[in-house]
Design an enzyme around this catalytic site. Structure first.
Site, PDB file in Angstrom:
ATOM      1  N   LYS A  11       0.861  -1.199   0.000  1.00 52.13           N
ATOM      2  CA  LYS A  11       0.000   0.000   0.000  1.00 52.13           C
ATOM      3  C   LYS A  11       0.886   1.234   0.000  1.00 52.13           C
ATOM      4  CE  LYS A  11      -0.234   2.022   3.482  1.00 52.13           C
ATOM      5  NZ  LYS A  11      -0.146   2.688   4.770  1.00 52.13           N
ATOM      6  N   ASP A 138      -5.426   0.395   8.445  1.00 50.84           N
ATOM      7  CA  ASP A 138      -5.195   0.298   7.003  1.00 50.84           C
ATOM      8  C   ASP A 138      -5.846  -0.935   6.369  1.00 50.84           C
ATOM      9  OD1 ASP A 138      -3.759   2.603   6.616  1.00 50.84           O
ATOM     10  OD2 ASP A 138      -1.829   1.659   7.053  1.00 50.84           O
TER      11      ASP A 138
END
Ligand code: C5P
Length: 299
Positions: A11, A138
């Site tokens: 990410k 996240d």
């Protein structure tokens, strides 16, 4: 026997704004999040109990962790759907740990997707994102692995209308950084500004996207550089390459991203960095949405 594979891409926070610490102890964030074409790989097979095997270049470091996020995600899904079966999970750990590119969160999200398929739980993406909130800030954005806006603690997600694939390289200098410590330094510096409206990003071409992103620093960069001056040196070195449009810290570090106009330029810088720093983890990447994930989602 059914053997399910899931990709857990790195990410990358293309932008990251952080407000002052809220009453829950977390800092509200605003981030444009994208995903790389490199990441961890997981496989899932039917088994009576839950078991996890960890392999790969960064596997050994992870084996010492008492309760891996992958197993926590598996248990969370079991509890959510009342699943009694277990699974044999193999995690091929390709991403460095505690490095700001969300490897653990991506693994947890991949576990939700993989076991959702293996056990035929039929949770949709929104349900998996909700479940992901309990596993880490996240995790929700990693469920779909596509370029999106993320706000709040990571639970508020919204789609972006148009965004091109971007090219660059990820470089990790080989030390872990504690996110909590970076946020403590961020607080000590008094860096948290109350967040305004989320800027609207939309671009069709790489050049447009780069112009928009260039205006935004990662809000945690000053704190991370203060804590680990080697990060500042690395960002400086990446910025010196003529092919680099700009370099940014990823998440809370220590991985740094240099964005370029095309893949060739990213490969050139990567070769040079690797030659001068053979111990660094250096990966040219394409950043965007991950088609391999989209094809595996129910909706
Ligand atoms: O998300 P993660 O579990 O890696 O966060 C580690 C720590 O970083 C949290 O326990 C919290 O202290 C801090 N943090 C924060 N605000 C956020 C995300 C993390 O203060 N939005």
């Amino acid at each position: 026997m059914k053997n399910i594979c899931e990709f857990a891409p790195a990410k990358v926070n293309l932008t990251l704004a952080a407000g002052p610490k809220a009453d829950d102890g977390y800092h509200p964030l605003q981030s444009l999040v994208s995903f790389a074409d490199i990441g961890d790989h997981l496989t899932f097979e039917a088994e009576e109990f839950l078991c996890l095997e960890i392999k790969g270049p960064f596997g050994n470091a992870l084996k010492n962790e008492a309760d891996n996020l992958v197993l926590r995600a598996a248990r969370a899904l079991q509890n959510r759907v009342g699943q009694k079966n277990g699974a044999r999970i193999v995690l091929q750990k390709e991403l460095p740990l505690a490095s700001g590119i969300g490897g653990g969160s991506a693994d947890a999200a991949a576990t939700l997707r993989g076991l959702n398929r293996l056990w035929d739980c039929r949770l949709n993406t929104a349900q998996m994102e909700k479940l992901g909130e309990s596993l880490g800030a996240d995790v929700p954005v990693c469920v779909q692995g596509k370029t999106r806006f993320m706000c709040g603690r990571g639970e508020k997600l919204s789609d972006i209308t148009s965004w091109p694939t971007l090219y660059g390289l990820l470089v990790n200098p080989g030390f872990a950084v504690s996110t909590a410590e970076v946020f403590r330094r961020f607080d000590a510096q008094g860096s948290g500004q109350v967040l305004g409206k989320m800027p609207l990003f939309s671009a069709q071409y790489t050049s447009q996207a780069l112009l928009q992103l260039q205006k935004y620093e990662n809000a945690l960069s000053a704190a991370a550089c203060d804590l680990k001056p080697d990060i500042k040196r690395l960002l400086g070195r990446l910025s010196e390459y003529p092919q680099t449009r700009f370099a940014r810290l990823c998440g809370s570090g220590a991985t740094c991203l240099a964005l370029t106009e095309n893949a060739q330029q990213a490969t050139e810088i990567a070769r040079s960095i690797k030659k001068n720093n053979p111990n660094y983890w250096v990966k040219p990447v394409a950043l965007g949405s991950t088609p391999r994930i989209k094809n595996n989602l129910v909706n």
